[in-house]
Motif scaffolding. Structure first.
Motif, PDB file in Angstrom:
ATOM      1  N   GLY A 137       0.815  -1.215   0.000  1.00  0.00           N
ATOM      2  CA  GLY A 137       0.000   0.000   0.000  1.00  0.00           C
ATOM      3  C   GLY A 137       0.844   1.259   0.000  1.00  0.00           C
ATOM      4  O   GLY A 137       0.555   2.223  -0.725  1.00  0.00           O
ATOM      5  N   ARG A 140       2.396   1.696  -3.355  1.00  0.00           N
ATOM      6  CA  ARG A 140       1.411   2.261  -4.292  1.00  0.00           C
ATOM      7  C   ARG A 140       1.373   3.776  -4.179  1.00  0.00           C
ATOM      8  O   ARG A 140       1.319   4.493  -5.185  1.00  0.00           O
ATOM      9  CB  ARG A 140       0.026   1.682  -4.009  1.00  0.00           C
ATOM     10  CG  ARG A 140      -1.064   2.221  -4.926  1.00  0.00           C
ATOM     11  CD  ARG A 140      -2.432   1.763  -4.469  1.00  0.00           C
ATOM     12  NE  ARG A 140      -2.624   0.340  -4.710  1.00  0.00           N
ATOM     13  CZ  ARG A 140      -3.415  -0.443  -3.982  1.00  0.00           C
ATOM     14  NH1 ARG A 140      -4.056   0.047  -2.940  1.00  0.00           N
ATOM     15  NH2 ARG A 140      -3.550  -1.721  -4.285  1.00  0.00           N
ATOM     16  N   LYS A 143       4.475   5.371  -5.754  1.00  0.00           N
ATOM     17  CA  LYS A 143       4.353   5.414  -7.217  1.00  0.00           C
ATOM     18  C   LYS A 143       3.304   6.430  -7.661  1.00  0.00           C
ATOM     19  O   LYS A 143       3.517   7.183  -8.613  1.00  0.00           O
ATOM     20  CB  LYS A 143       4.002   4.027  -7.742  1.00  0.00           C
ATOM     21  CG  LYS A 143       4.002   3.946  -9.268  1.00  0.00           C
ATOM     22  CD  LYS A 143       4.079   2.512  -9.741  1.00  0.00           C
ATOM     23  CE  LYS A 143       4.317   2.458 -11.250  1.00  0.00           C
ATOM     24  NZ  LYS A 143       4.639   1.099 -11.711  1.00  0.00           N
ATOM     25  N   THR A 144       2.173   6.466  -6.960  1.00  0.00           N
ATOM     26  CA  THR A 144       1.101   7.394  -7.319  1.00  0.00           C
ATOM     27  C   THR A 144       1.570   8.835  -7.258  1.00  0.00           C
ATOM     28  O   THR A 144       1.247   9.652  -8.135  1.00  0.00           O
ATOM     29  CB  THR A 144      -0.105   7.192  -6.384  1.00  0.00           C
ATOM     30  OG1 THR A 144      -0.607   5.869  -6.536  1.00  0.00           O
ATOM     31  CG2 THR A 144      -1.211   8.195  -6.687  1.00  0.00           C
ATOM     32  N   ALA A 172       1.686  -6.446  -5.943  1.00  0.00           N
ATOM     33  CA  ALA A 172       2.867  -5.643  -6.263  1.00  0.00           C
ATOM     34  C   ALA A 172       3.355  -5.930  -7.671  1.00  0.00           C
ATOM     35  O   ALA A 172       3.815  -5.028  -8.391  1.00  0.00           O
ATOM     36  CB  ALA A 172       3.973  -5.926  -5.252  1.00  0.00           C
ATOM     37  N   GLU A 175       0.711  -4.327 -10.171  1.00  0.00           N
ATOM     38  CA  GLU A 175       0.763  -2.868 -10.201  1.00  0.00           C
ATOM     39  C   GLU A 175       2.161  -2.320 -10.452  1.00  0.00           C
ATOM     40  O   GLU A 175       2.336  -1.115 -10.607  1.00  0.00           O
ATOM     41  CB  GLU A 175       0.209  -2.305  -8.891  1.00  0.00           C
ATOM     42  CG  GLU A 175      -1.252  -2.625  -8.642  1.00  0.00           C
ATOM     43  CD  GLU A 175      -1.785  -2.003  -7.358  1.00  0.00           C
ATOM     44  OE1 GLU A 175      -1.429  -0.833  -7.067  1.00  0.00           O
ATOM     45  OE2 GLU A 175      -2.540  -2.671  -6.633  1.00  0.00           O
ATOM     46  N   LEU A 177       5.103  -2.176  -8.424  1.00  0.00           N
ATOM     47  CA  LEU A 177       5.342  -1.250  -7.321  1.00  0.00           C
ATOM     48  C   LEU A 177       6.744  -1.408  -6.745  1.00  0.00           C
ATOM     49  O   LEU A 177       7.286  -2.521  -6.688  1.00  0.00           O
ATOM     50  CB  LEU A 177       4.307  -1.488  -6.216  1.00  0.00           C
ATOM     51  CG  LEU A 177       2.849  -1.286  -6.633  1.00  0.00           C
ATOM     52  CD1 LEU A 177       1.918  -1.631  -5.469  1.00  0.00           C
ATOM     53  CD2 LEU A 177       2.607   0.146  -7.114  1.00  0.00           C
ATOM     54  N   LYS A 402      -5.983   6.192 -11.667  1.00  0.00           N
ATOM     55  CA  LYS A 402      -5.080   6.258 -10.517  1.00  0.00           C
ATOM     56  C   LYS A 402      -5.837   6.406  -9.209  1.00  0.00           C
ATOM     57  O   LYS A 402      -5.340   6.032  -8.149  1.00  0.00           O
ATOM     58  CB  LYS A 402      -4.094   7.425 -10.661  1.00  0.00           C
ATOM     59  CG  LYS A 402      -2.916   7.133 -11.558  1.00  0.00           C
ATOM     60  CD  LYS A 402      -1.852   8.210 -11.426  1.00  0.00           C
ATOM     61  CE  LYS A 402      -0.605   7.846 -12.219  1.00  0.00           C
ATOM     62  NZ  LYS A 402       0.460   8.874 -12.059  1.00  0.00           N
ATOM     63  N   THR A 417      -3.898  -3.122   1.772  1.00  0.00           N
ATOM     64  CA  THR A 417      -3.235  -2.046   1.037  1.00  0.00           C
ATOM     65  C   THR A 417      -3.854  -0.685   1.357  1.00  0.00           C
ATOM     66  O   THR A 417      -3.183   0.343   1.237  1.00  0.00           O
ATOM     67  CB  THR A 417      -3.263  -2.308  -0.477  1.00  0.00           C
ATOM     68  OG1 THR A 417      -4.615  -2.476  -0.922  1.00  0.00           O
ATOM     69  CG2 THR A 417      -2.452  -3.539  -0.827  1.00  0.00           C
ATOM     70  N   MET A 421      -1.564   2.398   2.290  1.00  0.00           N
ATOM     71  CA  MET A 421      -1.509   3.629   1.503  1.00  0.00           C
ATOM     72  C   MET A 421      -1.747   4.869   2.348  1.00  0.00           C
ATOM     73  O   MET A 421      -1.117   5.914   2.140  1.00  0.00           O
ATOM     74  CB  MET A 421      -2.513   3.576   0.349  1.00  0.00           C
ATOM     75  CG  MET A 421      -2.318   4.716  -0.637  1.00  0.00           C
ATOM     76  SD  MET A 421      -3.225   4.461  -2.173  1.00  0.00           S
ATOM     77  CE  MET A 421      -2.718   5.904  -3.106  1.00  0.00           C
TER      78      MET A 421
END
Length: 681
Positions: A137, A140, A143-144, A172, A175, A177, A402, A417, A421
């Motif tokens: 998470g 993520r 990366k986001t 992972a 996505e 990650l 996204k 996750t 996150m």
């Protein structure tokens, strides 16, 4: 491995670094060996999982970790990892003997669970391997937000058998990650040898078919091999934005923990072998053999460390324990409070809106208001479809992939996750469909339980700002896994709010408050009412409903009915019929919020009517209504002229056949009959 550039070796690494590493290794080992003494003296450290034998890989994890950009999720054996990441002897001892000064959470968590949340060294559970999902998470989020850094998750090789570890690595991989999964392989899961865990001798090989995943192997007993492998893994994961598994071969020199006796399952030959491969002894021999340090220099470091640990011990012993009163602090964060709608009511002007539309428009409004809001779950966004019931219809089109996206069919992954996150940024708000139907939420319960005590366990340092939406209840002919109620189980946990609206305006208002609040809220949606005209109401654009505030849906003087969800409408119908037929005036109180519960409104209503009927869709036995009845009996007994009665489902699952469903679930007639009997008592 041949493709790993040898940044570090006994000859290439500068002397200052070599001596720093020795100091960290020796400090970790000194604390590791001192820990059992606290237990023997009944001072604390009643759980201790020795790190001895894992020293090489743990030094490397801690040294590669960069707290300015990385996130570290150590497991309970990672003492050296935490020392190498920067925790002091003092901080390690505070944790071990559970003092209030413990930076992990003030002694609230089990000893040997080291953390420092302010440095992104996260406080993780005793459930082995579950933090892999939290690391995914966080990765993520990295990366986001197009940030630097990686998430590092550390665990023993046997905990990889847990299903949520596979979910984490699968997610992972899918996505792509930047997360590193470190498997510290010492050959045992407590007393269970790894041959009883998996067919592969090296568990990392179970994942060789995963796309976008790099697998690296190293000698976890060797400082240089471990350091080179971890450095390369971190660099590769960050640059390529893809996951890595680092499988480190270690030895476990001592028992699994202080409650284990390894001589019961390890013979003398094995015990001798593991001691021979002691990573610190090997590292010390190399330093001396290659003239990188003298005996005198290393002895000086050892004396310095011993003195440091003595000072830390004295500080630890003098530090205060948590006070008894503090046990009730940081159970759940204070919620968002509405200034415009303090009691969660409005003037009912405007055109009625269906409950499903109220949810959809509230989600969109809150996504527009806070760009750090995210939604995922199973089947929630694909072309024109927006969830099984279309609650999230149009959201991916407006907010992009996204922010609104499908998750694998893996409820633990969805919850875990989310927990991860929201660690990245306190402004982040996550909404998840925890399962397509509430009945399917059970695989996520381990992550749910974990998340409920995050705020308390960290002493308020981390708040999981998550709203979990669940389509709940029956009356749709759904049968098993599509018609059950689970709120009775959810409300037994501190650290989470549970709400269950009956009308469109309350659904919209409670959802808005949930999404604006810190902490976790379980948002139960009565799916039979999504499109029901009887649940439609006008909804102000900015409507908010506070937690812990019931709503009197119908005034009465002779009997109070307390209810929520689908049965609220049945109770209103029964109340109208009772008054029309001359049996008495019935008040209907829609609880809306189950945890926290509006005790004041409940007791005020009982005081007025002197009779109480508790109605809900779930089973009567062990259902949530028992808590309401208990409250009335304990705090409102002197107001009662009759026993508190309850109406709910029979003590069976909800059947699929409509005849069975009708026999099992409450309805207007069953409520009418119970209320009539109570009025005549």
């Amino acid at each position: 491995m041949s493709d790993i550039p040898k940044i570090h070796s006994i000859n290439k690494t500068d002397k200052e670094t070599l001596l720093k590493w020795y100091r960290l290794l020796f400090l970790g080992r000194t604390l590791d060996e001192k820990a059992p003494n606290y237990l023997k003296q009944a001072i604390g450290w009643s759980y201790h999982a020795p790190a001895a034998g894992h020293d090489g890989i743990q030094l490397a994890i801690g040294q590669v970790f960069d707290r300015s950009k990385d996130h570290l999720f150590p497991y309970y054996r990672d003492l050296v990892t935490n020392v190498a990441a920067g925790l002091t002897a003092e901080e390690i001892i505070y944790n071990g003997i559970s003092k209030d000064a413990d930076v992990a959470g003030g002694g609230r968590h089990m000893s040997n669970h080291f953390a420092k949340p302010e440095w992104n060294i996260h406080n993780v559970s005793s459930c082995t391997g579950n933090h892999t999902l939290h690391a995914v998470g966080v990765a993520r989020a990295i990366k986001t937000y197009e940030a630097k850094g990686v998430a590092i998750s550390s665990q023993g090789e046997s905990s990889v058998s847990e299903g949520y570890v596979y979910e984490a690595i699968n997610g992972a991989s899918k996505e792509e990650l930047p997360v590193i999964f470190v498997f510290q392989d010492n050959g045992y899961g407590i007393s269970v040898p790894k041959k009883d865990q998996t067919a592969n001798r090296k568990v990392a090989r179970n994942f060789e078919g995963f796309k976008h995943l790099r697998i690296m192997y190293c000698n976890g007993k060797d400082v240089f091999d471990s350091m080179n492998t971890m450095a390369e893994a971190s660099k590769w994961a960050e640059e390529n934005q893809k996951p890595v598994i680092v499988h480190a071969n270690c030895v476990r020199i001592h028992s699994h923990s202080n409650s284990d006796r390894h001589e019961l399952y390890r013979d003398d030959n094995e015990l001798g072998y593991v001691k021979e491969y002691d990573p610190i002894a090997k590292y010390k021999r190399l330093l001396i053999r290659y003239n990188r340090a003298t005996e005198e220099e290393l002895s000086a470091i050892e004396k310095e460390v011993a003195d440091e640990v003595k000072v830390a011990h004295r500080k630890g012993m003098a530090a205060p324990h948590p006070t008894p009163e503090s046990a009730n602090d940081f159970v759940i964060p204070e919620p968002y409070v509405s200034s415009k709608y303090p009691d969660g009511t409005h003037n009912q002007d405007g055109e009625p809106m269906k409950l499903i539309q109220g949810l959809n428009e509230t989600l969109k409004a809150e996504f527009r208001k806070n760009p750090d809001t995210y939604l995922w779950g199973q089947d929630i966004a694909n072309k024109d479809k927006g969830g099984i019931f279309n609650v999230s219809k149009g959201m991916q089109q407006e907010f992009g992939k996204k922010r609104v996206f499908n998750a694998p069919i893996a409820e633990d992954f969805i919850m875990g996750t989310a927990n991860g996150m929201v660690r990245y940024n306190k402004n982040i708000r996550v909404v998840v469909e925890g399962a397509e139907f509430a009945d399917y939420f059970w695989p996520a319960m381990e992550q749910f339980v974990e998340t409920t005590h995050e705020y308390w366990r960290t002493k308020g340092q981390f708040s999981p700002n998550i709203t979990v939406r669940l389509a709940s209840g029956g009356y749709i002919g759904g049968g098993l896994y599509h018609s059950q109620n689970i709120e009775g189980a959810l409300t037994t946990f501190p650290g989470v709010r549970v709400v269950y609206p009956s009308f469109a305006d309350d659904a919209a208002g409670l959802l808005r408050t949930s999404m604006r609040s810190e902490g976790m809220t379980m948002f139960m949606e009565p799916k039979a009412l999504y499109n029901a005209p009887k649940a439609a109401t006008p909804i102000p654009d900015d409507f908010e409903v506070p937690f812990g505030k019931a709503r009197v849906r119908r005034e009465g003087t002779d009997l109070s009915i307390f209810t929520y969800g689908n049965t609220t409408h049945m109770c209103l119908e029964a109340a109208e019929k009772l008054e029309k037929e001359g049996f008495g005036s019935v008040e209907v109180v829609d609880l809306r919020s189950l945890s926290p519960l509006d005790n004041e409104t409940i007791l005020e209503s009982v005081k007025k009517t002197s009779r109480a009927l508790v109605v809900h869709e779930d089973k009567v036995f062990a259902g949530f209504g028992g808590e309401v009845a208990s409250l009335i009996n304990t705090d409102g007994f002197e107001y009662l002229d009759a026993p508190v009665r309850r109406v709910g489902s029979s003590f069976t699952p909800v059947g699929f056949n409509r005849t069975l469903e009708a026999a099992i679930l409450p309805n207007t007639d069953k409520i009418f009959d119970a209320a009539k009997d109570l009025l005549a008592y």
